[in-house]
Design a protein around this motif. Sequence first.
Motif, PDB file in Angstrom:
ATOM      1  N   ASP A 173      14.838 -43.261  -9.591  1.00 25.75           N
ATOM      2  CA  ASP A 173      14.397 -42.228 -10.523  1.00 25.75           C
ATOM      3  C   ASP A 173      13.047 -41.689 -10.081  1.00 25.75           C
ATOM      4  N   THR A 174      12.956 -40.363  -9.978  1.00 30.12           N
ATOM      5  CA  THR A 174      11.668 -39.725  -9.756  1.00 30.12           C
ATOM      6  C   THR A 174      10.965 -39.595 -11.106  1.00 30.12           C
ATOM      7  N   PHE A 175       9.726 -39.159 -11.088  1.00 29.10           N
ATOM      8  CA  PHE A 175       9.065 -38.912 -12.365  1.00 29.10           C
ATOM      9  C   PHE A 175       9.819 -37.834 -13.144  1.00 29.10           C
ATOM     10  N   GLU A 176      10.446 -36.912 -12.439  1.00 31.38           N
ATOM     11  CA  GLU A 176      11.199 -35.863 -13.132  1.00 31.38           C
ATOM     12  C   GLU A 176      12.461 -36.433 -13.790  1.00 31.38           C
ATOM     13  N   THR A 177      13.283 -37.120 -13.014  1.00 34.56           N
ATOM     14  CA  THR A 177      14.561 -37.591 -13.585  1.00 34.56           C
ATOM     15  C   THR A 177      14.338 -38.739 -14.573  1.00 34.56           C
ATOM     16  N   GLY A 178      13.371 -39.583 -14.278  1.00 33.79           N
ATOM     17  CA  GLY A 178      13.151 -40.749 -15.136  1.00 33.79           C
ATOM     18  C   GLY A 178      12.573 -40.383 -16.492  1.00 33.79           C
ATOM     19  N   THR A 179      11.651 -39.421 -16.508  1.00 33.12           N
ATOM     20  CA  THR A 179      11.064 -39.046 -17.798  1.00 33.12           C
ATOM     21  C   THR A 179      12.049 -38.212 -18.624  1.00 33.12           C
ATOM     22  N   ARG A 180      12.908 -37.485 -17.950  1.00 30.32           N
ATOM     23  CA  ARG A 180      13.946 -36.738 -18.685  1.00 30.32           C
ATOM     24  C   ARG A 180      14.920 -37.718 -19.333  1.00 30.32           C
ATOM     25  N   ALA A 181      15.328 -38.733 -18.575  1.00 30.56           N
ATOM     26  CA  ALA A 181      16.224 -39.748 -19.152  1.00 30.56           C
ATOM     27  C   ALA A 181      15.558 -40.456 -20.328  1.00 30.56           C
ATOM     28  N   ALA A 182      14.263 -40.700 -20.196  1.00 31.12           N
ATOM     29  CA  ALA A 182      13.524 -41.330 -21.298  1.00 31.12           C
ATOM     30  C   ALA A 182      13.624 -40.474 -22.555  1.00 31.12           C
ATOM     31  N   ALA A 183      13.415 -39.166 -22.394  1.00 30.60           N
ATOM     32  CA  ALA A 183      13.465 -38.254 -23.549  1.00 30.60           C
ATOM     33  C   ALA A 183      14.849 -38.283 -24.205  1.00 30.60           C
ATOM     34  N   TRP A 184      15.895 -38.332 -23.395  1.00 29.02           N
ATOM     35  CA  TRP A 184      17.263 -38.427 -23.950  1.00 29.02           C
ATOM     36  C   TRP A 184      17.390 -39.645 -24.858  1.00 29.02           C
ATOM     37  N   GLY A 185      16.696 -40.700 -24.504  1.00 31.98           N
ATOM     38  CA  GLY A 185      16.805 -41.945 -25.272  1.00 31.98           C
ATOM     39  C   GLY A 185      15.733 -42.115 -26.332  1.00 31.98           C
ATOM     40  N   GLY A 186      14.955 -41.060 -26.604  1.00 21.89           N
ATOM     41  CA  GLY A 186      13.980 -41.142 -27.688  1.00 21.89           C
ATOM     42  C   GLY A 186      12.643 -41.727 -27.293  1.00 21.89           C
ATOM     43  N   THR A 187      12.363 -41.773 -26.007  1.00 16.79           N
ATOM     44  CA  THR A 187      11.052 -42.214 -25.545  1.00 16.79           C
ATOM     45  C   THR A 187      10.245 -40.988 -25.135  1.00 16.79           C
TER      46      THR A 187
END
Length: 473
Positions: A85-99
């Motif tokens: 996960d890059t900072f782009e993909t990882g933080t987007r996935a975080a947002a999907w999960g409510g982080t």
Amino acid sequence: MSSILIQGGTVVTAAGTLDADVLVTGEKIAAVLARDVTGTGGQDETPAAAAADRVIDAAGKYVLPGGIDVHTHMEMPFGGTFSVDTFETGTRAAAWGGTTTIIDFAVQAKGTSLLATLDKWHAKADGNCAIDYGFHMIVSDVNDTTLKEMDACIGAGVNSFKMFMAYPGVFYATDGEILLAMQQAARSGATVMMHAENGIAIDQLVAQALAAGRTDPVDHGLTRPPELEGEATSRAITLAQVANCPLYIVHLSASQALEAVAEARDAGQNVFAETCPQYLFLSLDDLARPEFEGAKFVCSPPLRPRDHQDSLWRGLRTNDLCVVSTDHCPFCFKEQKELGRGDFSKIPNGMPGVEHRMDLLHQGVAAGRLSLPRWVEVASTTPARMFGLYPRKGVIATGSDADIVIYDPQARQSLSAATHHMNVDYSAYEGLEITGQVVTTLSRGRVVIDQGGYHGKPGDGNFLARGLNQYLL
Ligand SMILES: [Zn+2]
């Protein structure tokens, strides 16, 4: 400034639940408006609703402060490869999960400076993140220069320094080096975070296993016994006591380690600990899955025999464990985990998880293991206080950042690599049926996730210069 009214939901904070509407103006929470639940209808015509640019219906939903994951590794170099996960993909996935906030780790390579390391990590994250982010600093080379630079890191908003008692030859620090760094941190009030496993002893067990032809993923777990996490945790606590330094044990997995933390806390020492969902929900049985499947579950400390889980859930209730982070460090099964076929010690250590932390902990709520406010406390409020972000983050209150999650506690979902948003080719929870799902995520007042879509962009997230640990007197 645009305004959003989140109407009809149940606001959940660490302090309790409240039937209230939340008014967001610009990037901030402008008001929390308690509802008279005995009143009849007409909510659409409240003055706040009439004035808002947009009204989001949250009836039947929880309204939570956004999750804060204080332990992630995006694009992290490990064993000749990088977490995917890059900072782009990882933080987007975080947002999907409510982080809505992560704190990632800048990693000092041996022979390099802390400040140059910090610059390097800023360059990776700057302009790429979907949500706000901060950094801890991994100190892997303790010397006079490094020790002096720790204060400069604090000035740059990085107040927490991670060290390793594991991984000799890579991140490992001797007890003497740890003591020096702890003394330095203590002078400034900074917190030392510890990966507490006895790496010297573990390396001997690994060598013995490989020499005996035991090369499977499960041997990763068997060569890192819980006693060696307990021992290292006790030693870290003792060193912190001598240095008078606040200590935060990362990814605690073993009941032996929890006992050491509980004892230190009972004695009044500034010792804190987090655990991760994988230690609450997965076990050594998963590492033992056949056909190299167990490689998907290789992380350190390793997954433990199932009986440790009850201790960890109890620790979460009693506050000896006060934070749940993910240690998100994803490596693909193909070509990355596969590096360790025939030699478990070459399997990259780490598991994906940043997207599922809030959901998995909600299963603890559904099962009666955690109260609703405690869910929010361990996933958002305490992380904010521990790492100097409160009350800007971690609470739904007037003046706080409008990092807000609207959560449907009745929704059903099935976790799968086919539907998750992390940039990794497997799910550690493939096929797991769970209750509850994020409907909407706001990051500083912007709707980034809503109704099954991502509406943000890379660079929405800002770097957070953090203050000191707010649990210290
Ligand atoms: Zn980690």
